[in-house]
Scaffold this active site. Structure first.
Site, PDB file in Angstrom:
ATOM      1  N   LYS A   1       0.843  -1.200   0.000  1.00  0.00           N
ATOM      2  CA  LYS A   1       0.000   0.000   0.000  1.00  0.00           C
ATOM      3  C   LYS A   1       0.876   1.247   0.000  1.00  0.00           C
ATOM      4  CE  LYS A   1      -3.982   1.846   2.664  1.00  0.00           C
ATOM      5  NZ  LYS A   1      -4.872   1.592   3.814  1.00  0.00           N
TER       6      LYS A   1
ATOM      7  N   SER B   1      -9.888   1.563   2.964  1.00  0.00           N
ATOM      8  CA  SER B   1      -9.002   2.347   2.129  1.00  0.00           C
ATOM      9  C   SER B   1      -7.951   1.532   1.374  1.00  0.00           C
ATOM     10  CB  SER B   1      -8.296   3.385   2.997  1.00  0.00           C
ATOM     11  OG  SER B   1      -7.453   2.751   3.942  1.00  0.00           O
TER      12      SER B   1
ATOM     13  N   SER C   1      -9.984  -1.012   7.080  1.00  0.00           N
ATOM     14  CA  SER C   1      -9.439  -0.817   5.738  1.00  0.00           C
ATOM     15  C   SER C   1      -8.729  -1.998   5.108  1.00  0.00           C
ATOM     16  CB  SER C   1      -8.492   0.370   5.727  1.00  0.00           C
ATOM     17  OG  SER C   1      -9.248   1.542   5.644  1.00  0.00           O
TER      18      SER C   1
END
Ligand code: GLN
Length: 446
Positions: free
Chosen positions: A52, A127, A151
């Site tokens: 990420k 997210s 997330s």
């Protein structure tokens, strides 16, 4: 060959999925070469990994999908990155996300849209939407995300894969951009529980550079995986089957109860009275912490700087006004508001008290049960654009996942049925440090 094949897959599908913000072919091939040259011993030897874009990888961008970090290149490796490299993992690139991990659909990225591989008109969740979509689209076998309020688990559920948020403190956050420091954890994503256990085992452990990490040894989660869950006691809270839950999700939870009973576990209904207050407490605490953590982005130290400014204060103001997106600004304003002298007692302090009550309630459940189950989300992945105008509807996605971060406990999401042709997730939660137990239960179910 493995790295080439995954890079080929990225080349073939990422234009439509949009999971990656950056692919580093050269560094991936250099990592793979170490395997060819004989480094075959690590837990992740030769395995491609996606990261990420809020976790530092030396020499690669770390934008948190924000314009304010445009052009920023991480000068060092996060501890998790270092561990992946040390275990022979091959880092292929950085994955799209909601700006600074604030959001539930990845639509708050300043750079691009990520689509759900199961239905390209749907969101991948957020997210960590890029982390989930890349694994679901088979662009990488495993990836890392971060989970402050769901997330990792919510996008895993939406994309039909497995995702784990470990106990607070199990994985170092050194080199991970902070959002809500008392809630943030690095989480792992994979296509099944075995992959999840493997990558998790490679990155857990105490780190002197993150004083919130604990020294309790979680054991080798991969080697110790077992499908034997006979006699395990599993709680199912009434409050997680209430209003707003999609019918298919309700049915798949009922089905899962039958599966667990057939496997020799006992499932009992319980009540979680504080569940209703989790979301409010979460958005107050996480925004308060975010407003403080994001103060460092001033247009001087990292990335983007406004072109024209009258003086220093104006430079801060212009850089932040132009650099942050609307959702991040909303959180900073909410956070500074609840921390301001006049409202601190009414909101922030009250939220901390609610947090303690939620923690006590979870602890009391886990003094009688080995695990607790719930849907991961109330509905399957929604359509792109459906919730961008409705902030509350977006926040409500996290209703079953945020209490886990507030309590600091571990939870895993695994695929469990379909609705509208889209995957649904089953969330399995456990007491602090019970990663092995919840992974075993997930493994047995799978
Ligand atoms: N969707 C939640 C939020 O917007 C959770 C985010 C997260 O876990 N990083 O805050």
């Amino acid at each position: 060959d493995v790295a080439e094949s995954f890079l080929g897959r990225i080349g073939a599908v990422d234009e439509s999925v949009g999971a990656f913000l950056a692919v580093d072919r050269e560094s991936a091939l250099a990592g793979a070469k170490r395997y060819d040259d004989g480094e075959k011993d690590g837990l992740l030897a030769g395995i491609p990994v996606g990261i990420k874009d809020n976790i530092s990888v030396k020499g690669m961008q770390n934008t948190c999908a924000s314009k304010i970090l445009e052009g920023y290149i991480a000068p060092y490796d996060a501890t998790v990155t270092e561990k992946i490299k040390r275990q022979g993992g091959v880092i292929v690139g950085k994955l799209n996300m909601d700006e600074f991990a604030m959001g539930s659909s990845t639509e708050h990225s300043a750079y691009k849209l990520t689509r759900n591989p199961f239905g390209l008109d749907r969101v991948p969740g957020g997210s960590s939407g890029g982390s989930a979509a890349s694994v679901a689209a088979m662009e990488v076998p495993v990836s890392l995300g971060t989970d402050t309020g769901g997330s990792v688990r919510q996008p895993a559920a939406y994309c039909g894969i497995a995702g784990l948020k470990p106990t607070y403190g199990s994985i170092s956050r050194y080199g991970v951009t902070a959002f809500g420091s008392t809630l943030d954890q690095v989480g792992t994503l994979g296509r099944d529980v075995k992959d999840l256990a493997l990558i998790t085992s490679a990155i857990t452990g105490k780190d002197d550079r993150d004083f919130t990490t604990h020294s309790r040894d979680l054991g080798d989660l991969y080697a110790n995986l077992s499908k034997d869950i006979r006699g395990k006691r599993i709680a199912l809270p009434d409050e997680f089957l209430g209003e707003g839950l999609n019918e298919d999700a309700r049915k798949s939870i009922e089905e899962s109860v039958k599966v667990f009973e057939a496997l020799g576990a006992k499932v009992e209904r319980v009540s979680l009275k504080m569940a209703d207050f989790s979301l409010a407490a979460y958005y107050i605490i996480s925004s308060a912490e975010a407003s403080s953590n994001l103060a460092r982005f001033d247009g001087i130290r990292y990335g983007f700087r406004a072109k024209e400014a009258l003086d220093l204060i104006d430079l801060y103001k212009e850089s932040r006004s132009q650099g942050f997106g609307p959702e991040v600004k909303r959180r900073i304003m909410l956070g500074t508001y609840v921390l301001s002298a006049g409202y601190y007692d009414a909101y922030y302090k009250k939220a901390l008290k609610v947090r303690k009550l939620i923690q006590d309630e979870y602890n009391s459940i886990f003094s009688n049960f080995d695990a607790m189950i719930s849907p991961t989300t109330p509905t399957p992945a929604f359509r792109l654009g459906d919730k961008t105008e409705d902030v509350m509807a977006m926040y409500l996605n996290d209703i079953y996942t945020v209490p886990v971060n507030i309590a600091g406990i571990p939870a895993v999401s695994i695929p469990c049925g379909l609705s509208e042709g889209m995957p649904l997730g089953l969330q399995i939660m456990g007491a602090h440090f019970s990663e092995q137990t919840i992974l075993d239960i997930a493994y047995a179910y799978e």
